[in-house]
Each structure stands twice: as C-alpha cells, then as structure tokens.
Write a protein that holds these residues in place. Structure first.
Motif, PDB file in Angstrom:
ATOM      1  N   HIS A 128       0.802  -1.224   0.000  1.00  0.00           N
ATOM      2  CA  HIS A 128       0.000   0.000   0.000  1.00  0.00           C
ATOM      3  C   HIS A 128       0.837   1.278   0.000  1.00  0.00           C
ATOM      4  O   HIS A 128       0.295   2.369   0.117  1.00  0.00           O
ATOM      5  CB  HIS A 128      -0.951   0.012   1.200  1.00  0.00           C
ATOM      6  N   ILE A 129       2.152   1.148  -0.088  1.00  0.00           N
ATOM      7  CA  ILE A 129       3.028   2.318  -0.101  1.00  0.00           C
ATOM      8  C   ILE A 129       3.101   2.871  -1.520  1.00  0.00           C
ATOM      9  O   ILE A 129       3.349   2.145  -2.470  1.00  0.00           O
ATOM     10  CB  ILE A 129       4.433   1.971   0.427  1.00  0.00           C
ATOM     11  N   ARG A 130       2.872   4.184  -1.629  1.00  0.00           N
ATOM     12  CA  ARG A 130       2.928   4.879  -2.916  1.00  0.00           C
ATOM     13  C   ARG A 130       3.793   6.124  -2.763  1.00  0.00           C
ATOM     14  O   ARG A 130       3.903   6.692  -1.684  1.00  0.00           O
ATOM     15  CB  ARG A 130       1.525   5.314  -3.375  1.00  0.00           C
ATOM     16  N   GLN A 131       4.367   6.556  -3.854  1.00  0.00           N
ATOM     17  CA  GLN A 131       5.104   7.821  -3.930  1.00  0.00           C
ATOM     18  C   GLN A 131       6.217   7.924  -2.884  1.00  0.00           C
ATOM     19  O   GLN A 131       6.341   8.947  -2.212  1.00  0.00           O
ATOM     20  CB  GLN A 131       4.148   9.018  -3.801  1.00  0.00           C
ATOM     21  N   LEU A 132       7.042   6.890  -2.761  1.00  0.00           N
ATOM     22  CA  LEU A 132       8.212   6.967  -1.894  1.00  0.00           C
ATOM     23  C   LEU A 132       9.172   7.966  -2.527  1.00  0.00           C
ATOM     24  O   LEU A 132       9.577   7.797  -3.676  1.00  0.00           O
ATOM     25  CB  LEU A 132       8.861   5.591  -1.750  1.00  0.00           C
ATOM     26  N   HIS A 133       9.502   9.036  -1.777  1.00  0.00           N
ATOM     27  CA  HIS A 133      10.322  10.089  -2.369  1.00  0.00           C
ATOM     28  C   HIS A 133      11.070  10.879  -1.300  1.00  0.00           C
ATOM     29  O   HIS A 133      10.853  10.701  -0.103  1.00  0.00           O
ATOM     30  CB  HIS A 133       9.452  11.040  -3.200  1.00  0.00           C
ATOM     31  N   VAL A 134      11.956  11.753  -1.784  1.00  0.00           N
ATOM     32  CA  VAL A 134      12.698  12.659  -0.922  1.00  0.00           C
ATOM     33  C   VAL A 134      12.225  14.076  -1.237  1.00  0.00           C
ATOM     34  O   VAL A 134      12.516  14.607  -2.297  1.00  0.00           O
ATOM     35  CB  VAL A 134      14.223  12.551  -1.171  1.00  0.00           C
ATOM     36  N   PRO A 135      11.476  14.686  -0.320  1.00  0.00           N
ATOM     37  CA  PRO A 135      11.056  16.080  -0.531  1.00  0.00           C
ATOM     38  C   PRO A 135      12.269  17.007  -0.471  1.00  0.00           C
ATOM     39  O   PRO A 135      13.330  16.610   0.008  1.00  0.00           O
ATOM     40  CB  PRO A 135      10.107  16.366   0.626  1.00  0.00           C
ATOM     41  N   PRO A 136      12.133  18.242  -0.913  1.00  0.00           N
ATOM     42  CA  PRO A 136      13.255  19.191  -0.867  1.00  0.00           C
ATOM     43  C   PRO A 136      13.809  19.436   0.536  1.00  0.00           C
ATOM     44  O   PRO A 136      14.928  19.904   0.684  1.00  0.00           O
ATOM     45  CB  PRO A 136      12.658  20.487  -1.432  1.00  0.00           C
ATOM     46  N   THR A 137      13.055  19.093   1.569  1.00  0.00           N
ATOM     47  CA  THR A 137      13.513  19.305   2.951  1.00  0.00           C
ATOM     48  C   THR A 137      14.586  18.309   3.372  1.00  0.00           C
ATOM     49  O   THR A 137      15.244  18.509   4.380  1.00  0.00           O
ATOM     50  CB  THR A 137      12.338  19.183   3.928  1.00  0.00           C
ATOM     51  N   GLY A 138      14.751  17.209   2.650  1.00  0.00           N
ATOM     52  CA  GLY A 138      15.756  16.226   3.003  1.00  0.00           C
ATOM     53  C   GLY A 138      15.209  15.041   3.758  1.00  0.00           C
ATOM     54  O   GLY A 138      15.903  14.069   3.974  1.00  0.00           O
ATOM     55  N   ALA A 139      13.970  15.078   4.170  1.00  0.00           N
ATOM     56  CA  ALA A 139      13.355  13.931   4.836  1.00  0.00           C
ATOM     57  C   ALA A 139      12.971  12.905   3.778  1.00  0.00           C
ATOM     58  O   ALA A 139      13.175  13.115   2.588  1.00  0.00           O
ATOM     59  CB  ALA A 139      12.118  14.384   5.601  1.00  0.00           C
ATOM     60  N   LEU A 140      12.424  11.798   4.205  1.00  0.00           N
ATOM     61  CA  LEU A 140      11.838  10.830   3.289  1.00  0.00           C
ATOM     62  C   LEU A 140      10.338  10.816   3.539  1.00  0.00           C
ATOM     63  O   LEU A 140       9.894  11.109   4.654  1.00  0.00           O
ATOM     64  CB  LEU A 140      12.425   9.434   3.526  1.00  0.00           C
ATOM     65  N   ALA A 141       9.580  10.479   2.513  1.00  0.00           N
ATOM     66  CA  ALA A 141       8.128  10.483   2.662  1.00  0.00           C
ATOM     67  C   ALA A 141       7.517   9.465   1.710  1.00  0.00           C
ATOM     68  O   ALA A 141       8.106   9.108   0.689  1.00  0.00           O
ATOM     69  CB  ALA A 141       7.567  11.874   2.385  1.00  0.00           C
ATOM     70  N   PHE A 142       6.322   9.011   2.070  1.00  0.00           N
ATOM     71  CA  PHE A 142       5.543   8.143   1.200  1.00  0.00           C
ATOM     72  C   PHE A 142       4.071   8.297   1.548  1.00  0.00           C
ATOM     73  O   PHE A 142       3.722   8.811   2.605  1.00  0.00           O
ATOM     74  CB  PHE A 142       5.979   6.673   1.304  1.00  0.00           C
ATOM     75  N   GLU A 143       3.233   7.872   0.630  1.00  0.00           N
ATOM     76  CA  GLU A 143       1.796   7.861   0.890  1.00  0.00           C
ATOM     77  C   GLU A 143       1.388   6.442   1.242  1.00  0.00           C
ATOM     78  O   GLU A 143       1.835   5.481   0.617  1.00  0.00           O
ATOM     79  CB  GLU A 143       1.030   8.337  -0.337  1.00  0.00           C
TER      80      GLU A 143
END
Length: 181
Positions: A128-143
């Motif tokens: 169910h994980i979508r859009q695993l990415h690195v935002p410009p802030t340097g953190a990691l994120a996913f939906e």
C-alpha cells in the motif's frame, strides 16, 4: 522479541545513519537533527524546572492555608508546570538519546521513534506504499492509504537520497512506486 542476526553493519564516515542487515530485512537507525543552542537552553530550563518541582510540596502545603480558589489556582499551575517539564524532558531525551528506527522487510515497513529502545511502532504494508520520495527538505516520505508519512527529518538531502536508493534496491517493489526527484 525480534531476532537479530546481523550479517553486516554499514556506516560510512560522514553519514548520520547506520544500516544493519538482518535475516528478514534491513534496519536503518537515523539520529534526530540536533540543535546545540536549543539543547543548551533546554538543559538550563530543565534545571530550573527541577528546582521548582523539588519545591512543589511546599507550595502545595502553603496553598492549604489559603482560600479554596487560591489552592485550586496553585494546583493548576503546578500541574501545568509539571506537564511542561515532562514534555521538555522528553524533547531533551529525544535530542540526546533518540533514534528513528526504520525496519524494512519484503512485506512491511516499520517506523519507530525510540528513546532507550522504547517508542511507538507504526507498521505499514509495503503493497500500500505509494510515492516513496525525498522532498526538498531532506526527509523521506511516502503515501500510505491516503496519508502522507514522513521520516528521517534530520537527514541531509544527499543522505536521504542514498537511503531512498538503498530501500528501492533492497525492495524493488518500492522502486515502482517511487516518485522521481
């Protein structure tokens, strides 16, 4: 209890995080972003807080000899002061001893903000994980099921990208859901 059979630990000088390979997946340990000036101020405030907490029984005892309204006011102030101090103590412990633990297996991704190894674990189904990415802030994120989940907020941008690459290399199913940087 999790059975750990580490095959290797990877830590390159200059990196904040470490990676441990276990029998069922990878475990990343990511320290929080440390703010030295804030940590010094927080330490000084906690010293003051402790002094007042030690004197609290005397305040409460004196309040008994005053009108009820005053006693309630003192009790409320002591309660707020204690709650604020406990929150500040938690923040101090997080800065000094905290660690974000990311555990990735073929089926799950688990995040834990741990102090002394204790902390609430959140487990997410990899399917169910979508859009695993690195935002410009340097953190990691996913939906995950319509919610944006962030982790690794103390990481520099290059290190966050390196972790993203490691995650998608180890678990190719995540690569197909990753957003391009």
């Amino acid at each position: 209890m999790r059975r750990t059979t580490a095959t290797h630990v990877c830590h390159t000088p200059g990196q904040l995080h470490t990676v441990t390979a276990e029998a069922d997946g990878l475990v990343f340990r990511i320290p929080p972003r440390r703010h030295v000036f804030g940590l010094v101020l927080l330490t000084l405030w906690l010293c003051l807080w402790l002094i007042v907490e030690i004197a609290t029984p005397a305040f409460l005892l004196q309040a008994l000899f005053h009108p009820l309204e005053f006693a309630v006011f003192v009790l409320a102030c002591v309660g707020l002061w204690t709650a604020a101090g406990l929150w500040a103590l938690h923040q101090w412990l997080w800065q000094v001893l905290g660690c974000e633990i990311l555990t990735i297996t073929p089926a799950t991704l688990t995040l834990q903000r741990a102090i002394f190894g204790c902390g609430r674990r959140r487990t997410y189904d990899v399917a169910h994980i979508r859009q695993l990415h690195v935002p410009p802030t340097g953190a990691l994120a996913f939906e995950h099921e319509g919610r944006l989940i962030r982790f690794g907020t103390g990481l520099p941008l290059t290190e966050a990208r390196f972790i993203l690459h490691t995650l998608t290399t180890h678990l190719p199913a995540l690569a197909s859901t990753s957003a391009a940087d």
